[in-house]
Every structure is written in structure tokens, then in C-alpha cells.
Design a protein around this motif. Structure first.
Motif, PDB file in Angstrom:
ATOM      1  N   ALA A  39      28.862 -60.228  67.175  1.00 13.49           N
ATOM      2  CA  ALA A  39      29.150 -61.207  67.681  1.00 13.49           C
ATOM      3  C   ALA A  39      28.549 -61.314  69.018  1.00 13.49           C
ATOM      4  O   ALA A  39      28.271 -62.519  69.500  1.00 13.49           O
ATOM      5  CB  ALA A  39      30.846 -61.020  67.985  1.00 13.49           C
TER       6      ALA A  39
ATOM      7  N   SER B 105      29.134 -64.492  66.420  1.00 14.12           N
ATOM      8  CA  SER B 105      30.134 -64.752  65.486  1.00 14.12           C
ATOM      9  C   SER B 105      30.045 -63.159  65.008  1.00 14.12           C
ATOM     10  O   SER B 105      28.841 -62.595  64.682  1.00 14.12           O
ATOM     11  CB  SER B 105      29.845 -65.583  64.419  1.00 14.12           C
ATOM     12  OG  SER B 105      29.992 -66.853  65.034  1.00 14.12           O
TER      13      SER B 105
ATOM     14  N   TYR C  12      30.323 -63.554  58.748  1.00 11.72           N
ATOM     15  CA  TYR C  12      31.086 -64.391  57.920  1.00 11.72           C
ATOM     16  C   TYR C  12      30.586 -64.649  56.720  1.00 11.72           C
ATOM     17  O   TYR C  12      29.170 -64.776  56.567  1.00 11.72           O
ATOM     18  CB  TYR C  12      31.387 -65.671  58.635  1.00 11.72           C
ATOM     19  CG  TYR C  12      32.486 -65.680  59.769  1.00 11.72           C
ATOM     20  CD1 TYR C  12      33.957 -65.803  59.571  1.00 11.72           C
ATOM     21  CD2 TYR C  12      32.289 -65.377  60.736  1.00 11.72           C
ATOM     22  CE1 TYR C  12      34.848 -65.513  60.318  1.00 11.72           C
ATOM     23  CE2 TYR C  12      33.167 -64.987  61.906  1.00 11.72           C
ATOM     24  CZ  TYR C  12      34.629 -65.206  61.656  1.00 11.72           C
ATOM     25  OH  TYR C  12      35.513 -65.231  62.768  1.00 11.72           O
TER      26      TYR C  12
ATOM     27  N   PHE D  10      28.182 -67.425  56.368  1.00 12.05           N
ATOM     28  CA  PHE D  10      26.891 -67.811  57.244  1.00 12.05           C
ATOM     29  C   PHE D  10      25.855 -67.421  56.450  1.00 12.05           C
ATOM     30  O   PHE D  10      25.627 -66.383  55.563  1.00 12.05           O
ATOM     31  CB  PHE D  10      27.399 -66.635  58.450  1.00 12.05           C
ATOM     32  CG  PHE D  10      27.970 -67.206  59.508  1.00 12.05           C
ATOM     33  CD1 PHE D  10      28.954 -68.359  59.338  1.00 12.05           C
ATOM     34  CD2 PHE D  10      27.657 -67.042  60.854  1.00 12.05           C
ATOM     35  CE1 PHE D  10      29.829 -68.605  60.145  1.00 12.05           C
ATOM     36  CE2 PHE D  10      28.553 -67.699  62.049  1.00 12.05           C
ATOM     37  CZ  PHE D  10      29.517 -68.298  61.629  1.00 12.05           C
TER      38      PHE D  10
ATOM     39  N   GLY E  10      24.704 -70.643  63.717  1.00 15.16           N
ATOM     40  CA  GLY E  10      25.772 -70.389  62.620  1.00 15.16           C
ATOM     41  C   GLY E  10      25.067 -69.481  61.217  1.00 15.16           C
ATOM     42  O   GLY E  10      25.543 -69.767  60.389  1.00 15.16           O
TER      43      GLY E  10
ATOM     44  N   ASN F  62      24.529 -66.048  61.582  1.00 16.72           N
ATOM     45  CA  ASN F  62      24.502 -64.491  61.933  1.00 16.72           C
ATOM     46  C   ASN F  62      23.064 -64.107  62.160  1.00 16.72           C
ATOM     47  O   ASN F  62      22.977 -62.768  61.985  1.00 16.72           O
ATOM     48  CB  ASN F  62      25.071 -63.780  60.985  1.00 16.72           C
ATOM     49  CG  ASN F  62      26.682 -63.740  61.185  1.00 16.72           C
ATOM     50  OD1 ASN F  62      27.612 -63.632  60.020  1.00 16.72           O
ATOM     51  ND2 ASN F  62      27.152 -63.865  62.358  1.00 16.72           N
TER      52      ASN F  62
ATOM     53  N   HIS G 120      33.984 -68.743  67.028  1.00 18.72           N
ATOM     54  CA  HIS G 120      32.447 -68.789  67.137  1.00 18.72           C
ATOM     55  C   HIS G 120      31.620 -69.368  68.560  1.00 18.72           C
ATOM     56  O   HIS G 120      32.420 -70.492  68.845  1.00 18.72           O
ATOM     57  CB  HIS G 120      31.864 -69.733  65.920  1.00 18.72           C
ATOM     58  CG  HIS G 120      32.656 -69.491  64.614  1.00 18.72           C
ATOM     59  ND1 HIS G 120      32.338 -68.222  63.781  1.00 18.72           N
ATOM     60  CD2 HIS G 120      33.303 -70.187  63.861  1.00 18.72           C
ATOM     61  CE1 HIS G 120      33.125 -68.349  62.659  1.00 18.72           C
ATOM     62  NE2 HIS G 120      33.824 -69.667  62.814  1.00 18.72           N
TER      63      HIS G 120
END
Length: 434
Positions: free
Chosen positions: A156, A161, A164, A167, A214, A216, A315
Motif C-alpha cells: 500500500a 493500495s 486487491y 487490480f 489502480g 498494484n 485506495h
């Protein structure tokens, strides 16, 4: 000479939408293609395919291309003057990915104006069904990515983030691990947004900072790909992604295909497309300190932020309007359906009665507080109804109806503020006095 106008496109989950505005921001044209209804040959439901495992969710790439053909042909038949379009840009559903087969760049550059675009591009994609934001099949890839970089919080801190499943980096890792030959046949990986821009540009459009954050994969501070994240997902990935660019970048002139087939001016500029959430921040004209809340099936909160503190919930994305600042995004699954359930239980299904009951109680609800999660919440990860009285004692039974309604509304909005502050949002002194 025709008055200048500008086109905006939205490649969303269920439809493709277009809007034209003049220089005074007045809407002069709008239309849409609904995937299920207008393109039944693709047999989608809600614009997607839900696979047998109930976790994998994809959309056919050619459906998006054919939808573009369809909407442009309709505009042409209605006499829309494409020569007046000075520039165009747009948004795409976040996190979805498109895989261009080796050699596709030459096809894209040399499409024949005699043919609809989908006919020219039908053999250009190494993955015909694109993974999209609804997919939740990459749990093992998420675990591997977090482990590779030193944990969820460290990921993160790098990318904005924790890992997820929807992602893009984790989706790419799944394709590489399950179908390495398909990955090796791929020369470029686009997001839905940069894929859409590529169709207009006649070349591979770069991924913009905002939508790229968005995935990662992007170091949100330096605006470059994270080598450790790339290496954890697939080999040679940086070359397949290209260099990211600011979200407001002018990418170049429109492809000659559109001038020859539809009459666009060769000088029409293509501005980088971005994700739907960053586009919402730009479209709402948010400024520093502003918060926007979308009260939908899921509630979404997004805000302009100067000094973010990435956390395990929510996020942090690069700001599409100002590359030196950021936007925070929080999603709450228990949104309108939760409010409707309390409305039905406590106000006879009437919003008027709901509003009257809410107005009959004072701010603070005499210390009564509730957290309402009919389904497992995202932020925080919790489920169930949790009521507390003014003495901070947990109350098992229902509150009186008007107290229940205020507890729901105040609880939902306090949670939004608390989680926003965890991500670095600061309430100004002016707001506190107010």
C-alpha cells in the motif's frame, strides 16, 4: 464554419456512452450503446460473462470495439458534424485489462476506412475475454504479491493500495501463471481506458497515472512502475505496459481512419483517457479539501488530498487534474440497499416517513450509535448490526424507529469521515468552526 465541440467517451461495464459539448460546456449530443440489448450476439449479462467458478468475470474485447463502430455509424447517419470536434477524451471501467497480440500495432496503424473497426481488429487480441473489475479469482496472486514486497502495508505504501483481486497486476499474474504462452504472445497490455484511447489514436496509448495507480504496480510517489511489483507478477512486464503519463496528456492527433471514414479533422487531438473514478473527481471539479460521495448500491467516497497516508483500507490514486497531488477512494458495500432495508423496517417503505423520522431526532442521536452491515463490509471488514447507547453499552434489541434511522445515517457518514481521515484527509479549521 461549424462551432467547435469536444467528445467524451465512457467505456463502462454495461454500455458505451458518448457526449458532445460546445465551448460553453453545453451538451449538444449524447447517446449510448447498451451491450446486452444492442449487441445480443455477444450474449453478455450486465455486459459481462460470469464464469462457472462464480469468481472469474470477463467481457469480450470485440464487443467494446463493435459498440464504438455502432455509435459512430449512428452519429454519422444522424448528420453529426465530426469535423467540428477539436479534441476527445474519455474514461473506462477501472482495473480491466486488454491484451494485444504481437503484430497488432501494425494492424491498428493501418486499418482500412472501408471496414468497421471490429472487423479489422478481430485477430488482434491474445485474450479475447478481458478480466474486469468484478473478477475475484486472483486470491493466490494477491498473497504472492504482498509476500514478495514485504507485506500488505508495504505494498500500500508503494502503490496506494494493498493487493486487491480485481487490480490489474494480479490479473496479469494469473494469466502468466495459467497461460504463459498467451502472455508471451502479448506485445502490449492496456487498461480499458488506454485501450479505448488506442482505438482513436491508431497506436498504443500510454496508461495514465491515475488509472495506472489502480493496478498494484505503479509507485504513486515517483509515477513509475515498481520493479519489485512487476517482477512479482510476470517477466518482461514493463515493456508490455509502456511508460505511464500524466492523465491530462495530449497523446497526438486522431488516426487517419476516423478522418477518412467519418470526416474528423486530422487536427482533432486525443487526450489521455483515465479510469471512471478519477474521471468522476475531474468531472465534479473537486478541489483540495472537497469530498464527493456517491450514494449507490455501494457508497463511494472520493476526495482531493495533498498528503496521503496509504492504509490497508481504501485506495490512494494519483490525482488526474494535478499530478503533484492525490485522490483517495473508499468503497462501502452496505450502501443504498442497507438504507432501503431500514426504510422498509422503520418507515413503511416511505422515504417521506424516513425523512420525517430523521428530522424528529437531534444531531448526535442522544449518544445512540449504530453500525449496519447486512453483508460483509469492505471498509471495515465487518458484518452484522451493532448498536451502542450513550454509555457505550452494546444494545442487542432494536432502537426506537426514529433513533434507528438516525443511527444508520449518522453511523454511515461518521464512518466515511473516520476512514477518510485515516487516509490523510484533514478537516479545515473553517469547517470545524462551522
Amino acid at each position: 464554419m461549424a462551432a467547435p465541440c469536444y467528445l467524451g467517451w465512457d467505456f463502462s461495464t454495461q454500455q458505451l456512452k458518448v457526449i458532445a459539448i460546445d465551448e460553453q460546456l453545453r451538451v449538444i449530443y449524447e447517446d449510448n450503446v447498451h451491450f446486452d440489448k444492442d449487441l445480443p450476439e455477444f450474449k453478455t449479462q450486465g455486459g459481462v460473462y460470469i464464469h462457472s467458478d462464480r469468481l472469474t468475470v470477463t467481457s469480450p474485447v470485440l464487443m467494446w470495439v463493435k459498440a464504438l463502430d455502432m455509435i459512430l455509424e449512428k452519429m454519422k447517419s444522424l448528420g453529426f458534424n465530426f469535423s467540428q470536434v477539436r479534441a476527445l477524451s474519455g474514461a473506462g471501467q477501472q482495473h480491466g485489462s486488454v491484451y494485444w497480440k504481437k503484430g497488432s500495432i501494425q494492424v491498428l496503424k493501418n486499418v482500412s476506412p472501408e471496414l468497421p473497426l471490429h472487423q479489422s481488429l478481430q485477430a488482434c487480441f491474445s485474450v479475447s475475454k478481458s478480466p474486469i473489475w468484478m473478477d475475484s479469482s486472483t486470491a493466490s496472486q494477491c498473497s504472492a504479491l504482498e509476500k514478495a514486497v514485504g507485506g500488505a502495508q508495504h505494498l500500500a505504501s508503494i502503490t496506494g493500495s494493498r493487493a486487491y483481486e480485481r487490480f490489474t497486476g494480479n490479473q496479469i499474474a494469473k494469466i502468466y501463471s495459467q497461460k504463459p504462452e498467451v502472455y508471451m504472445q502479448t506485445e502490449r497490455i492496456s487498461l480499458v481506458s488506454s485501450f479505448a484511447a488506442s482505438l482513436f489514436l491508431g497506436a498504443y496509448a500510454p496508461i495514465d497515472y491515475s488509472d495506472g495507480s489502480g493496478m498494484n504496480l505503479l509507485q504513486i510517489w515517483e509515477k513509475v512502475w515498481s520493479v519489485s511489483c512487476l517482477d512479482a507478477c510476470a517477466p518482461g512486464l514493463e515493456e508490455k505496459l509502456g511508460c505511464p503519463v500524466p492523465s491530462h496528456s495530449v497523446l497526438g492527433p486522431i488516426s487517419p481512419y476516423y478522418s477518412q471514414r467519418y470526416g474528423f479533422s486530422p487536427d482533432c487531438k486525443i487526450v489521455a483517457f483515465t479510469g471512471d473514478n478519477p474521471a468522476s473527481l475531474a468531472g465534479m471539479r473537486l478541489q483540495e479539501g472537497d469530498i464527493a460521495i456517491s450514494l449507490g448500491t455501494s457508497d463511494t467516497l472520493f476526495l482531493w488530498i495533498q498528503e496521503p497516508t496509504p492504509a490497508l483500507e481504501g485506495h490512494i490514486l494519483c490525482n488526474p487534474v494535478d499530478s503533484q497531488t492525490y485522490m483517495a477512494l473508499l468503497c462501502f458495500k452496505n450502501g443504498s440497499l442497507m438504507r432501503e432495508r431500514i426504510r422498509d423496517d422503520c418507515a413503511s417503505g416511505s422515504w417521506d416517513e424516513f425523512s420525517k423520522a430523521l428530522s424528529s431526532t437531534g444531531a448526535g442521536n442522544n449518544g445512540n450509535l449504530g453500525f449496519y452491515f447486512d453483508v460483509m463490509e469492505i471498509t471495515p471488514e465487518a458484518v452484522g448490526i451493532h448498536r451502542f447507547n450513550r454509555d457505550n453499552q452494546k444494545v442487542v434489541s432494536d432502537f426506537p424507529k426514529e433513533v434507528e434511522i438516525r443511527a444508520l445515517i449518522e453511523g454511515q457518514f461518521m464512518a466515511k469521515r473516520i476512514h477518510a481521515e485515516k487516509l490523510g484527509y484533514k478537516v479545515s479549521k473553517y469547517d470545524e468552526k462551522a
